[in-house]
Design an enzyme around this catalytic site. Structure first.
Site, mmCIF file in Angstrom:
data_model
loop_
_atom_site.group_PDB
_atom_site.id
_atom_site.type_symbol
_atom_site.label_atom_id
_atom_site.label_comp_id
_atom_site.label_asym_id
_atom_site.label_seq_id
_atom_site.Cartn_x
_atom_site.Cartn_y
_atom_site.Cartn_z
ATOM 1 N N THR A 15 0.853 -1.188 0.000
ATOM 2 C CA THR A 15 0.000 0.000 0.000
ATOM 3 C C THR A 15 0.887 1.235 0.000
ATOM 4 O O THR A 15 1.977 1.215 0.581
ATOM 5 C CB THR A 15 -0.940 0.033 1.229
ATOM 6 O OG1 THR A 15 -1.728 1.227 1.175
ATOM 7 C CG2 THR A 15 -0.186 0.008 2.542
ATOM 8 N N HIS A 19 -1.332 5.747 6.458
ATOM 9 C CA HIS A 19 -2.274 5.535 7.568
ATOM 10 C C HIS A 19 -2.623 4.058 7.702
ATOM 11 O O HIS A 19 -2.658 3.495 8.789
ATOM 12 C CB HIS A 19 -3.548 6.346 7.365
ATOM 13 C CG HIS A 19 -3.281 7.803 7.216
ATOM 14 N ND1 HIS A 19 -2.847 8.584 8.263
ATOM 15 C CD2 HIS A 19 -3.334 8.623 6.137
ATOM 16 C CE1 HIS A 19 -2.661 9.827 7.839
ATOM 17 N NE2 HIS A 19 -2.946 9.867 6.554
ATOM 18 N N LYS A 20 -2.860 3.441 6.523
ATOM 19 C CA LYS A 20 -3.179 2.003 6.525
ATOM 20 C C LYS A 20 -2.002 1.209 7.072
ATOM 21 O O LYS A 20 -2.164 0.308 7.877
ATOM 22 C CB LYS A 20 -3.427 1.539 5.081
ATOM 23 C CG LYS A 20 -4.871 1.363 4.711
ATOM 24 C CD LYS A 20 -4.929 0.543 3.424
ATOM 25 C CE LYS A 20 -6.215 0.670 2.704
ATOM 26 N NZ LYS A 20 -6.231 -0.071 1.435
ATOM 27 N N ASP A 76 -7.862 -5.208 -0.996
ATOM 28 C CA ASP A 76 -8.706 -4.463 -1.934
ATOM 29 C C ASP A 76 -10.121 -4.504 -1.366
ATOM 30 O O ASP A 76 -10.571 -5.555 -0.918
ATOM 31 C CB ASP A 76 -8.655 -5.113 -3.321
ATOM 32 C CG ASP A 76 -8.839 -4.085 -4.426
ATOM 33 O OD1 ASP A 76 -8.874 -2.874 -4.121
ATOM 34 O OD2 ASP A 76 -8.953 -4.488 -5.592
ATOM 35 N N TYR A 164 -17.365 5.961 1.493
ATOM 36 C CA TYR A 164 -18.827 5.888 1.521
ATOM 37 C C TYR A 164 -19.387 5.821 2.948
ATOM 38 O O TYR A 164 -20.578 5.553 3.127
ATOM 39 C CB TYR A 164 -19.286 4.642 0.745
ATOM 40 C CG TYR A 164 -18.875 4.651 -0.711
ATOM 41 C CD1 TYR A 164 -19.710 5.189 -1.692
ATOM 42 C CD2 TYR A 164 -17.659 4.113 -1.114
ATOM 43 C CE1 TYR A 164 -19.342 5.191 -3.031
ATOM 44 C CE2 TYR A 164 -17.264 4.113 -2.458
ATOM 45 C CZ TYR A 164 -18.108 4.655 -3.399
ATOM 46 O OH TYR A 164 -17.748 4.664 -4.720
HETATM 47 P P1 IMP Z 1 -9.265 0.353 -0.990
HETATM 48 O O1 IMP Z 1 -9.214 -0.925 -1.755
HETATM 49 O O2 IMP Z 1 -9.105 0.146 0.503
HETATM 50 O O3 IMP Z 1 -8.346 1.405 -1.533
HETATM 51 O O4 IMP Z 1 -10.748 0.927 -1.132
HETATM 52 C C1 IMP Z 1 -11.308 1.293 -2.394
HETATM 53 C C2 IMP Z 1 -12.393 2.325 -2.186
HETATM 54 O O5 IMP Z 1 -13.482 1.748 -1.440
HETATM 55 C C3 IMP Z 1 -11.971 3.543 -1.374
HETATM 56 O O6 IMP Z 1 -11.441 4.544 -2.212
HETATM 57 C C4 IMP Z 1 -13.291 3.999 -0.756
HETATM 58 O O7 IMP Z 1 -14.032 4.779 -1.672
HETATM 59 C C5 IMP Z 1 -14.030 2.691 -0.542
HETATM 60 N N1 IMP Z 1 -13.823 2.187 0.828
HETATM 61 C C6 IMP Z 1 -12.931 1.246 1.220
HETATM 62 N N2 IMP Z 1 -13.020 1.026 2.543
HETATM 63 C C7 IMP Z 1 -13.994 1.858 2.993
HETATM 64 C C8 IMP Z 1 -14.535 2.098 4.287
HETATM 65 O O8 IMP Z 1 -14.151 1.512 5.316
HETATM 66 N N3 IMP Z 1 -15.520 3.022 4.353
HETATM 67 C C9 IMP Z 1 -15.979 3.702 3.256
HETATM 68 N N4 IMP Z 1 -15.499 3.520 2.045
HETATM 69 C C10 IMP Z 1 -14.506 2.596 1.897
#
Ligand code: IMP
Length: 210
Positions: A15, A19-20, A76, A164
């Site tokens: 990543t 923060h993650k 993801d 979201y």
């Molecule tokens: P990622 O795979 O963690 O980068 O998440 C992809 C997308 O999903 C992010 O850009 C957010 O729009 C949405 N998303 C992921 N996790 C969350 C969450 O815990 N709350 C709200 N939206 C999320």
């Protein structure tokens, strides 16, 4: 004379989000040394070319192993809305604005606006967040999944969190993710569930009797 040998597993977390990295570093504890993409000299965006969370997560770990030689894990996440046939799903980050370089907050606002527009007048509001983690360890791939069920609200509520969160209310709660503290959300979230599974698996590898 006794030697106490402590095995520390070293793993890359694929990543670019600091923060993650910090959040997961704390969750996994000291037996597992997390290495960032920066530390291995990987500054490029890792491609996410597939149409499922599983394939994209797996591709990220394959990419790191093949190009940098490290065992690695990647996550993801997508929001899957039943009435929209699972959309935005794997495209959750890019739902409203594609690959545009807008600031994150504006992307989140645009995504929420689009979801509410698509869901206008829809009575079936069931949805879930789903996180998939791929682990590439000793030339084998493993997958871990975390799901939290809920529904899409009619309008945004709350200021916390990201993405979201303001329009997602988890099952069994009367507030949105964005009305919860980070601690409350992390106790029940899709990501926490998936990472707890990863943690249990890695611990059993570091210490098979644990
Ligand atoms: P990622 O795979 O963690 O980068 O998440 C992809 C997308 O999903 C992010 O850009 C957010 O729009 C949405 N998303 C992921 N996790 C969350 C969450 O815990 N709350 C709200 N939206 C999320």
């Amino acid at each position: 004379m006794f030697f106490i040998y402590t095995y520390i597993m070293r793993l890359v977390f694929a990543t670019h989000n600091p923060h993650k990295l910090e959040e997961i570093r704390q969750l996994l504890g000291s037996e597992i040394k997390l290495i960032s993409l920066d530390e291995i000299g990987c500054n490029e965006e890792i491609p996410e070319p597939f149409s499922t969370l599983e394939e994209n997560a797996r591709e990220k770990t394959r990419f790191v192993k093949e190009n940098y030689g490290y065992d690695c894990f990647a996550d993801d996440t997508g929001l899957e809305i039943d009435a929209l046939n699972g959309a935005p799903g794997v495209y959750s980050a890019r739902y409203a604005v594609g690959e545009s370089k807008l600031p994150l907050k504006e992307k989140f606002r645009a995504n929420i606006k689009k979801v509410l527009r698509e869901m206008n007048g829809e009575s079936n509001r069931r949805a879930r967040f789903r996180t998939v983690i791929s682990l590439h360890l000793n030339n084998t791939f493993f997958l871990f999944e975390g799901i939290v069920q809920g529904h899409i609200l009619n309008e945004p509520k709350g200021e916390e969190g990201f993405g979201y969160d303001p329009v997602f209310q988890p099952e069994g709660f009367d507030k949105s993710f964005a009305e919860m503290t980070l601690g409350e959300k992390n106790r029940i979230s899709h990501r926490a569930i998936a990472f707890e599974k990863l943690k249990a698996f890695l611990r059993s590898r570091v210490n098979p009797r644990a």
